[in-house]
Enzyme design. Structure first.
Site, PDB file in Angstrom:
ATOM      1  N   HIS A   1     -24.498 -11.400 -28.866  1.00 18.82           N
ATOM      2  CA  HIS A   1     -23.449 -11.546 -27.854  1.00 18.82           C
ATOM      3  C   HIS A   1     -22.451 -12.642 -28.226  1.00 18.82           C
ATOM      4  CE1 HIS A   1     -26.183  -9.450 -24.638  1.00 18.82           C
ATOM      5  NE2 HIS A   1     -25.728  -8.629 -25.557  1.00 18.82           N
TER       6      HIS A   1
ATOM      7  N   PRO B   1     -28.937 -22.513 -17.720  1.00 12.24           N
ATOM      8  CA  PRO B   1     -29.488 -21.554 -16.747  1.00 12.24           C
ATOM      9  C   PRO B   1     -29.538 -20.148 -17.312  1.00 12.24           C
ATOM     10  CG  PRO B   1     -27.245 -22.195 -16.138  1.00 12.24           C
ATOM     11  CD  PRO B   1     -27.621 -23.025 -17.322  1.00 12.24           C
ATOM     12  N   ASP B   2     -30.506 -19.342 -16.854  1.00 17.99           N
ATOM     13  CA  ASP B   2     -30.482 -17.931 -17.261  1.00 17.99           C
ATOM     14  C   ASP B   2     -29.599 -17.160 -16.277  1.00 17.99           C
ATOM     15  OD1 ASP B   2     -32.048 -17.376 -15.046  1.00 17.99           O
ATOM     16  OD2 ASP B   2     -33.859 -16.890 -16.161  1.00 17.99           O
ATOM     17  N   PHE B   3     -29.631 -15.843 -16.367  1.00 17.73           N
ATOM     18  CA  PHE B   3     -28.702 -15.038 -15.569  1.00 17.73           C
ATOM     19  C   PHE B   3     -29.339 -14.455 -14.325  1.00 17.73           C
ATOM     20  CE2 PHE B   3     -27.266 -15.108 -19.893  1.00 17.73           C
ATOM     21  CZ  PHE B   3     -25.916 -15.359 -19.770  1.00 17.73           C
ATOM     22  N   ARG B   4     -30.564 -13.890 -14.478  1.00 13.85           N
ATOM     23  CA  ARG B   4     -31.098 -13.042 -13.419  1.00 13.85           C
ATOM     24  C   ARG B   4     -32.306 -13.610 -12.675  1.00 13.85           C
ATOM     25  NH1 ARG B   4     -29.073 -10.323 -17.501  1.00 13.85           N
ATOM     26  NH2 ARG B   4     -27.478  -8.772 -17.055  1.00 13.85           N
TER      27      ARG B   4
ATOM     28  N   ASN C   1     -28.283 -15.142 -26.856  1.00 16.51           N
ATOM     29  CA  ASN C   1     -27.760 -16.428 -26.403  1.00 16.51           C
ATOM     30  C   ASN C   1     -26.541 -16.851 -27.218  1.00 16.51           C
ATOM     31  OD1 ASN C   1     -29.918 -16.273 -24.740  1.00 16.51           O
ATOM     32  ND2 ASN C   1     -31.172 -17.772 -25.830  1.00 16.51           N
TER      33      ASN C   1
ATOM     34  N   ASP D   1     -25.570 -20.212 -27.152  1.00 16.57           N
ATOM     35  CA  ASP D   1     -25.606 -21.676 -27.168  1.00 16.57           C
ATOM     36  C   ASP D   1     -25.811 -22.286 -28.555  1.00 16.57           C
ATOM     37  OD1 ASP D   1     -28.394 -21.281 -27.596  1.00 16.57           O
ATOM     38  OD2 ASP D   1     -28.824 -21.409 -25.455  1.00 16.57           O
TER      39      ASP D   1
END
Ligand code: OAD
Length: 301
Positions: free
Chosen positions: A134, A41-44, A115, A117
């Site tokens: 990040h 899933p993304d964040f916003r 990302n 991942d």
């Protein structure tokens, strides 16, 4: 720097120049939108994004779950969230393959990803081509004694909250955490070591799947020269966080604009397919070998 970017150009022209080898230092900036089709899933994004699904974690505000200071005070919500969204397997998307294709063709200078991942590598990029701004979920360490642990070990601990009160711990008693950059923590030195020269040399900037809401990452696009084409490929416009996101304070405005930049709204995998169709690279894209990331299935009971 900060000069007007001219975008009389369109996607056809960019693709013709890509095909002819005109661009030799393509830089990519990307975010969670390139992994949503892999099931991350993304964040916003309203309703689907992580920040809209955090009610049950009892946080003071959504971004607290990824804040270093909040994690140090209470790491349980972070681990509860990770337990809820931990994937069984991660398969690189066509967009990840496209990054590897640019590398294979010798046009890629660097990928700057937000990302964690690791799908850029599973899509075929070597370590030196990627800056994980990040951090990564694939390595972890004790926040007290710095001892390192493997991802399977961490996964095992995450899925046995009854053993550790919901928080993986080192023998020394310290909290073990993945090597991700939480809000308020320093970005990797590699980011600062490479970004000035990479963005100075950049002759085409492609931005994929990010709301460009988080600094300092979102400031990178302003570092390219004034004559460099900047292409933004995303479902929503840059800086268009939506009313709810703005009320929740989920990010900062950025100044890419339709007048000066090429803004291609849509699904990034579909846009990649369009680019490859225009460059004649469709078959090349399908030939990029990928290695899905299998998360450990041998969690002991
Ligand atoms: P966001 O969730 O802020 O933005 C992802 C963007 O991708 C949104 O604008 C979506 O519309 C778009 N999107 C989603 N799926 C897409 C698809 N298949 N094709 C095209 N666009 C799509 O995620 P990021 O910009 O990556 O940081 O967020 C940046 C940082 O905020 C993260 O690294 C994380 C977060 O808080 C930390 O936790 C430190």
């Amino acid at each position: 720097m900060g000069t007007t970017h001219s975008s009389e150009t369109n996607l056809d022209e960019v693709c013709q120049k890509l095909k002819s080898g005109h661009f030799k230092n393509v830089v990519i900036m990307c975010g969670a939108g390139i992994s949503t089709s892999a099931g991350v899933p993304d964040f916003r994004s309203p309703s689907m994004g992580l920040y809209f699904k955090l009610k049950k974690y009892n946080l003071p505000y959504p971004e607290a779950v990824f804040e270093g200071s909040y994690f140090r005070q209470d790491p349980k919500p972070f681990y509860s969230l990770v337990r809820d969204i931990f994937p069984q397997e991660l398969v690189p998307t066509p967009t990840h393959r496209f990054l590897a294709l640019l590398h294979q063709k010798g046009f890629l200078r660097r990928v700057y990803t937000q990302n964690i991942d690791g799908l850029e590598f599973a899509g075929g990029l070597p370590e030196e081509k990627v800056v994980e701004a990040h951090g990564t979920f694939h390595r972890c360490h004790c926040s007290s004694c710095q001892k390192t642990f493997s991802l399977p070990w961490l996964q095992n601990e995450i899925f046995h909250p009854e053993r550790n009160d919901g928080v993986p711990k080192c023998d020394c008693g310290g909290v073990v955490r993945p090597d991700v950059v939480l809000f308020g923590e320093a970005m990797p030195s590699r980011f600062f070591d490479l970004c000035n020269e990479d963005f100075e040399r950049c002759d085409l900037l492609l931005i994929f799947g990010t709301s460009l809401a988080v600094a300092p990452f979102n400031g990178l696009f302003a570092k390219v020269g004034g004559d460099v084409t900047r292409v933004f490929i995303n479902r929503t416009k840059p800086g268009s966080l939506g009313v709810l996101s703005r009320i929740l304070g989920l990010g900062h405005r950025v100044s890419l604009s339709e007048a000066t930049d090429l803004i291609e709204l849509g699904d990034c995998d579909e846009k990649v397919e369009e680019i490859c169709s225009k460059t004649g690279w469709t078959e090349d894209l399908s030939m990029i070998p990928i290695s899905p990331i299998k998360m450990s299935s041998n969690i002991d009971s």
